[in-house]
Design a protein around this motif. Structure first.
Motif, PDB file in Angstrom:
ATOM      1  N   TYR A  41       0.874  -1.178   0.000  1.00  0.00           N
ATOM      2  CA  TYR A  41       0.000   0.000   0.000  1.00  0.00           C
ATOM      3  C   TYR A  41       0.912   1.228   0.000  1.00  0.00           C
ATOM      4  CZ  TYR A  41       1.102  -0.757   4.925  1.00  0.00           C
ATOM      5  OH  TYR A  41       1.777  -1.009   6.091  1.00  0.00           O
ATOM      6  N   SER A  44       3.848   2.298   2.673  1.00  0.00           N
ATOM      7  CA  SER A  44       4.372   1.150   3.427  1.00  0.00           C
ATOM      8  C   SER A  44       5.900   1.140   3.477  1.00  0.00           C
ATOM      9  CB  SER A  44       3.864  -0.160   2.830  1.00  0.00           C
ATOM     10  OG  SER A  44       4.148  -0.222   1.448  1.00  0.00           O
ATOM     11  N   LYS A  45       6.548   1.803   2.519  1.00  0.00           N
ATOM     12  CA  LYS A  45       8.017   1.816   2.484  1.00  0.00           C
ATOM     13  C   LYS A  45       8.582   3.137   2.974  1.00  0.00           C
ATOM     14  CE  LYS A  45       8.114  -2.185   0.401  1.00  0.00           C
ATOM     15  NZ  LYS A  45       8.642  -3.372   1.129  1.00  0.00           N
ATOM     16  N   LEU A 108       1.103  10.464   9.688  1.00  0.00           N
ATOM     17  CA  LEU A 108       1.895   9.248   9.467  1.00  0.00           C
ATOM     18  C   LEU A 108       1.908   8.952   7.977  1.00  0.00           C
ATOM     19  CD1 LEU A 108       0.399   7.082  12.377  1.00  0.00           C
ATOM     20  CD2 LEU A 108       2.227   8.790  12.467  1.00  0.00           C
ATOM     21  N   PRO A 110       2.038   6.169   6.135  1.00  0.00           N
ATOM     22  CA  PRO A 110       1.071   5.218   5.578  1.00  0.00           C
ATOM     23  C   PRO A 110      -0.311   5.866   5.422  1.00  0.00           C
ATOM     24  CG  PRO A 110       2.420   4.144   7.223  1.00  0.00           C
ATOM     25  CD  PRO A 110       2.745   5.605   7.294  1.00  0.00           C
ATOM     26  N   LYS A 190      14.269   6.333  13.551  1.00  0.00           N
ATOM     27  CA  LYS A 190      13.347   6.931  14.518  1.00  0.00           C
ATOM     28  C   LYS A 190      12.536   5.884  15.264  1.00  0.00           C
ATOM     29  CE  LYS A 190       8.871   8.116  12.473  1.00  0.00           C
ATOM     30  NZ  LYS A 190       7.953   9.154  12.066  1.00  0.00           N
ATOM     31  N   LEU A 276       7.428   1.619  22.743  1.00  0.00           N
ATOM     32  CA  LEU A 276       7.827   1.555  21.328  1.00  0.00           C
ATOM     33  C   LEU A 276       6.734   0.948  20.456  1.00  0.00           C
ATOM     34  CD1 LEU A 276      10.097   1.984  19.197  1.00  0.00           C
ATOM     35  CD2 LEU A 276      10.764  -0.386  19.624  1.00  0.00           C
ATOM     36  N   LYS A 277       6.256   1.755  19.503  1.00  0.00           N
ATOM     37  CA  LYS A 277       5.230   1.282  18.571  1.00  0.00           C
ATOM     38  C   LYS A 277       5.851   0.833  17.256  1.00  0.00           C
ATOM     39  CE  LYS A 277       1.650   2.213  21.108  1.00  0.00           C
ATOM     40  NZ  LYS A 277       0.947   1.098  21.737  1.00  0.00           N
ATOM     41  N   GLU A 278       6.886   1.550  16.812  1.00  0.00           N
ATOM     42  CA  GLU A 278       7.546   1.158  15.564  1.00  0.00           C
ATOM     43  C   GLU A 278       8.916   1.820  15.495  1.00  0.00           C
ATOM     44  OE1 GLU A 278       5.432   0.106  11.673  1.00  0.00           O
ATOM     45  OE2 GLU A 278       6.027   2.188  11.347  1.00  0.00           O
TER      46      GLU A 278
ATOM     47  N   ILE B  10      15.930  -0.082  24.739  1.00  0.00           N
ATOM     48  CA  ILE B  10      15.056  -1.136  24.241  1.00  0.00           C
ATOM     49  C   ILE B  10      15.907  -2.302  23.724  1.00  0.00           C
ATOM     50  CG2 ILE B  10      13.302  -1.639  22.499  1.00  0.00           C
ATOM     51  CD1 ILE B  10      12.954   1.614  22.591  1.00  0.00           C
ATOM     52  N   PHE B  12      17.224  -5.137  21.415  1.00  0.00           N
ATOM     53  CA  PHE B  12      17.207  -5.034  19.950  1.00  0.00           C
ATOM     54  C   PHE B  12      16.159  -5.938  19.312  1.00  0.00           C
ATOM     55  CE2 PHE B  12      18.671  -5.084  15.558  1.00  0.00           C
ATOM     56  CZ  PHE B  12      18.828  -3.719  15.354  1.00  0.00           C
ATOM     57  N   ASP B  14      13.264  -6.769  20.598  1.00  0.00           N
ATOM     58  CA  ASP B  14      11.967  -6.109  20.785  1.00  0.00           C
ATOM     59  C   ASP B  14      11.818  -4.960  19.798  1.00  0.00           C
ATOM     60  OD1 ASP B  14      11.528  -7.801  22.853  1.00  0.00           O
ATOM     61  OD2 ASP B  14      12.018  -6.361  24.435  1.00  0.00           O
ATOM     62  N   ARG B  15      12.928  -4.257  19.596  1.00  0.00           N
ATOM     63  CA  ARG B  15      12.927  -3.142  18.653  1.00  0.00           C
ATOM     64  C   ARG B  15      12.509  -3.640  17.263  1.00  0.00           C
ATOM     65  NH1 ARG B  15      15.328   1.619  18.479  1.00  0.00           N
ATOM     66  NH2 ARG B  15      16.335   1.379  20.487  1.00  0.00           N
ATOM     67  N   SER B  18       8.897  -4.646  16.584  1.00  0.00           N
ATOM     68  CA  SER B  18       7.884  -3.600  16.415  1.00  0.00           C
ATOM     69  C   SER B  18       7.609  -3.314  14.940  1.00  0.00           C
ATOM     70  CB  SER B  18       8.338  -2.304  17.108  1.00  0.00           C
ATOM     71  OG  SER B  18       9.403  -1.690  16.397  1.00  0.00           O
ATOM     72  N   VAL B  19       8.389  -3.930  14.053  1.00  0.00           N
ATOM     73  CA  VAL B  19       8.283  -3.638  12.624  1.00  0.00           C
ATOM     74  C   VAL B  19       7.705  -4.845  11.895  1.00  0.00           C
ATOM     75  CG1 VAL B  19       9.524  -2.702  10.630  1.00  0.00           C
ATOM     76  CG2 VAL B  19      10.499  -2.454  12.929  1.00  0.00           C
ATOM     77  N   ARG B  22       7.082  -8.502   5.537  1.00  0.00           N
ATOM     78  CA  ARG B  22       6.422  -9.542   4.754  1.00  0.00           C
ATOM     79  C   ARG B  22       7.511 -10.219   3.935  1.00  0.00           C
ATOM     80  NH1 ARG B  22       0.799  -6.389   3.053  1.00  0.00           N
ATOM     81  NH2 ARG B  22       0.378  -5.670   5.175  1.00  0.00           N
ATOM     82  N   ALA B  50      19.461  -2.370  10.917  1.00  0.00           N
ATOM     83  CA  ALA B  50      18.770  -3.597  11.312  1.00  0.00           C
ATOM     84  C   ALA B  50      19.748  -4.672  11.812  1.00  0.00           C
ATOM     85  CB  ALA B  50      17.961  -4.137  10.133  1.00  0.00           C
ATOM     86  N   PHE B  69      15.255  -2.898   6.227  1.00  0.00           N
ATOM     87  CA  PHE B  69      14.466  -1.684   5.998  1.00  0.00           C
ATOM     88  C   PHE B  69      14.509  -1.216   4.544  1.00  0.00           C
ATOM     89  CE2 PHE B  69      15.429  -1.065  10.623  1.00  0.00           C
ATOM     90  CZ  PHE B  69      14.112  -1.063  11.066  1.00  0.00           C
ATOM     91  N   VAL B  95       9.629  -4.719   4.097  1.00  0.00           N
ATOM     92  CA  VAL B  95       9.151  -3.921   5.232  1.00  0.00           C
ATOM     93  C   VAL B  95       7.797  -3.294   4.910  1.00  0.00           C
ATOM     94  CG1 VAL B  95      10.284  -1.745   4.567  1.00  0.00           C
ATOM     95  CG2 VAL B  95       9.897  -2.255   6.996  1.00  0.00           C
ATOM     96  N   ALA B  96       6.942  -3.211   5.914  1.00  0.00           N
ATOM     97  CA  ALA B  96       5.629  -2.556   5.747  1.00  0.00           C
ATOM     98  C   ALA B  96       5.387  -1.680   6.969  1.00  0.00           C
ATOM     99  CB  ALA B  96       4.526  -3.600   5.592  1.00  0.00           C
ATOM    100  N   PHE B  97       5.754  -0.383   6.833  1.00  0.00           N
ATOM    101  CA  PHE B  97       5.560   0.546   7.953  1.00  0.00           C
ATOM    102  C   PHE B  97       4.083   0.837   8.147  1.00  0.00           C
ATOM    103  CE2 PHE B  97       9.932   2.147   6.615  1.00  0.00           C
ATOM    104  CZ  PHE B  97      10.582   1.555   7.675  1.00  0.00           C
ATOM    105  N   ARG B  98       3.709   1.058   9.418  1.00  0.00           N
ATOM    106  CA  ARG B  98       2.317   1.382   9.731  1.00  0.00           C
ATOM    107  C   ARG B  98       2.187   2.671  10.531  1.00  0.00           C
ATOM    108  NH1 ARG B  98      -1.222  -1.697   8.230  1.00  0.00           N
ATOM    109  NH2 ARG B  98      -0.696  -3.736   7.385  1.00  0.00           N
ATOM    110  N   ARG B  99       3.225   3.011  11.289  1.00  0.00           N
ATOM    111  CA  ARG B  99       3.088   4.137  12.228  1.00  0.00           C
ATOM    112  C   ARG B  99       4.112   5.242  11.982  1.00  0.00           C
ATOM    113  NH1 ARG B  99       0.010   2.928  17.077  1.00  0.00           N
ATOM    114  NH2 ARG B  99       0.624   5.085  17.365  1.00  0.00           N
ATOM    115  N   SER B 100       4.850   5.182  10.869  1.00  0.00           N
ATOM    116  CA  SER B 100       5.947   6.129  10.682  1.00  0.00           C
ATOM    117  C   SER B 100       5.555   7.217   9.711  1.00  0.00           C
ATOM    118  CB  SER B 100       7.184   5.393  10.212  1.00  0.00           C
ATOM    119  OG  SER B 100       7.623   4.559  11.256  1.00  0.00           O
TER     120      SER B 100
END
Ligand code: FAD
Ligand code: SF4
Ligand code: SF4
Lengths: 436, 100
Positions: A41, A44-45, A108, A110, A190, A276-278, B10, B12, B14-15, B18-19, B22, B50, B69, B95-100
């Motif tokens: 989507y 995503s990158k 954000l 995405p 980040k 930590l969320k991401e 944190i 590593f 666990d870090r 969080s990502v 796929r 990474a 990444f 990688v598939a970011f969701r919150r960045s």
């Protein structure tokens, strides 16, 4: 050009801000346009700081602020200068940025990239996700389309717009980059840290949907770069931007440099307890005007980070707005070329002219000396220390000694911190010419 | 900085957990361990955000592409032509970011 079957009038590679804008403008002009995105989507990158400065959208999407997926509207902006034990801030707030037409919002990628790509789709662009462009289709030196990793995935079009981001393999394949040098790139890493909404508002003195952004100089230890801290609705983004060659030479780990920043006494209370969320990482083209590649070739235009158009110059980290403006300029030039039936480099030359006439290249030209200056040892370490020491000397109450005037304090500190007047004068002159 | 009171960092794993990745069936980046054996900088080892480059006892490099990444840092800091073969993963993967 020999008559060949064309799948589209234009193929845009990359559904980031540059590509989605280019596709939107082409589709609105009635052109058949494909918008290719390798991720599942849009967004995503992609990662960034992040604030989107939306003024550039006014003409394209009137009242964009009613629908942009904003986290917070930035009304407070602060620049912080750090030494290991000191912090000096210039902190600015204005309510003018808190209502339409606004100045910038945290969002954000995405969410934002999906929203903008959706606008291109509504206008008629064909968004094709999960598809990587693997190379250019060429006839001699002329680009006539792209290859993709789909079976029978070649797409032919008289114009290809490469909006494929900082590593742009398409621009490289077309020979538009000389040799990309590591010194023209920084690595951004980040953390998005979850915090309850009221906690974000309390820590950063915000109300409702107000937001804050903090740019930090001097918080990256031995590696030239910068730090940032942004507020989302119920999370914050904290990270560092690191000059690549120095990062490699320092043997420091990127995440350790974030940890150092988070442990600084001026930052620690702001990020404490965040969950930590991401974690994310991405390169930034930081070479500025001097390092830009060619942006036009036969059948090919390059926009956004792919063309090194991100503005990363100390006080500013703006790339999304530059990507949008360049994507728009590329689309307008492509429309002109398609109309005249000439999509050779000469037919597409209107792109460069448009960039020259807009803030995109005007800001870059103005700030052409910024990258070298901002990443210099003096700006990274010597001046932050000297500035903090002058302010500390001014604000320290030394009774019974009488107060020292600012000038005397500055002179003493300058000597102590090894600031050479000749360097300072030269740097101030460069700063005045660059930022003035 | 080595302040003993500083907030614990944190872990590593666990870090990276969080990502979302796929993971594709085939590697998009390959590293020629032989080419690395004579490399004195091993710049990739510390710079890769990474931590995907692991030095081996015989001076080579062990590389795993799965949690990448796709940033490009490694090929830019590596100064040995041919050591790293770098491409984007197959569409829809990686990688598939969701919150960045
Ligand atoms: C740490 C950091 C902080 C930043 N902070 C800010 C900020 O606060 N504000 C701001 O305005 N800017 C900021 N920037 C800069 C900004 O993110 C970029 O300048 C902007 O995203 C560039 O947009 P673009 O469309 O050119 O490229 P991108 O956003 O990188 O989009 C490129 C797209 O192309 C796709 N793609 C690439 N190759 C292919 C291929 N071969 N086939 C198919 N698809 C492909 C990618 O998946 C991606 O979606 C920051 C950047 C970083 C790294
Ligand atoms: S990948 Fe490059 S930098 Fe890393 S060890 Fe091999 S040769 Fe050295
Ligand atoms: S692209 Fe980035 S994350 Fe992937 S291996 Fe290279 S440096 Fe590491």
């Amino acid at each position: 050009m020999p008559e060949t079957f064309q799948d589209f009038d234009a193929v845009v590679v990359g559904a980031g801000p540059a590509g989605s804008t280019a596709a939107l403008v082409l589709a609105r002009a009635g052109r058949r346009v494909a918008l290719l995105e390798r991720g599942p989507y849009p967004g995503s990158k992609n990662m960034y700081g992040g604030v989107v400065y939306g003024r550039v959208l006014d003409g394209l999407l009137p009242a964009w602020w009613d629908e942009v997926p904003a986290q917070r509207w930035v009304t407070r902006r602060s620049t912080m200068v750090l030494t290991p034990t000191q912090a000096l801030s210039v902190d600015f707030r204005t309510q003018a940025w808190g209502s339409p037409p606004y100045n910038g919002c945290t969002t954000l990628r995405p969410d934002f990239d999906r929203w903008l790509a959706g606008k291109a789709e509504e206008a008629g662009a064909v968004l094709i996700t999960s598809t990587t462009a693997t190379g250019l289709l060429r006839q001699g030196t002329r680009t006539v389309g792209v290859r993709t990793d789909r079976p029978q995935g070649d797409l032919r079009a008289p114009v290809v717009v490469a909006c494929d981001g900082v590593n742009s393999f398409l621009a490289k394949e077309a020979g538009l980059y000389h040799h990309p040098e590591p010194e023209h790139f920084t690595l951004g890493v980040k953390e998005v840290l979850g915090l309850p909404r009221h906690e974000v508002e309390k820590r950063f003195a915000l109300q409702g949907d107000e937001g804050m952004d903090i740019e930090i100089l001097g918080g990256t230890g031995p590696v030239p770069g910068g730090g940032f801290l942004y507020t989302n609705l119920d999370s914050i983004a904290v990270g560092v931007v690191l000059h690549l060659p120095a990062l490699a030479a320092s043997r420091r780990r990127p995440e350790d440099l974030i940890a150092d920043l988070k442990a600084h006494p001026a930052i620690a209370p702001l990020v404490a307890g965040g969950d930590l969320k991401e974690f994310s990482a991405h390169l930034i083209p930081e070479g500025g005007y001097e390092a830009m590649p060619g942006v036009v070739a036969d059948g090919l235009l390059v926009a956004g980070d792919a063309a090194g158009l991100c503005l990363a110059a100390g006080l500013w980290l703006e790339g999304v707005n530059f990507a949008i403006a360049s994507g728009q300029a590329a689309a307008e030039a492509a429309i002109e070329a398609l109309r005249s039936g000439d999509s050779s480099a000469a037919g597409l030359a209107g792109y460069r002219r448009r960039l020259e006439a807009s803030f995109v290249l005007q800001d870059h030209k103005k700030l052409r000396r910024a990258p070298g200056l901002v990443l210099s040892e003096r700006v990274q370490h010597q001046y932050p220390k000297a500035l903090c020491d002058v302010v500390e000397a001014l604000f320290t109450v030394d009774n019974p000694a009488p107060k020292r005037g600012a000038l005397r304090a500055a002179r003493a500190v300058g000597k102590n911190d090894g600031v050479r007047l000749r360097d300072l004068a030269r740097d101030l002159y460069t700063m005045a010419r660059t930022f003035g | 900085m080595s302040d003993p009171e500083r907030i614990p960092d944190i872990d590593f794993e666990d870090r990276m957990a969080s990502v979302e990745f796929r993971v594709a069936a085939t590697a998009h980046i390959t590293v020629d361990g032989d080419a690395c054996r004579g490399c004195t900088t091993k710049a990739c080892v510390t710079a890769c955000p990474a931590r995907l480059f692991v030095p081996t006892s015989d001076g080579g490099i062990l590389f795993n592409y799965e949690q990448c990444f796709e940033c490009g840092t490694c090929y830019l800091v590596c100064n040995r032509a041919g050591a790293i073969t770098w491409a984007y993963p197959e569409g829809g993967h990686g990688v598939a970011f969701r919150r960045s």
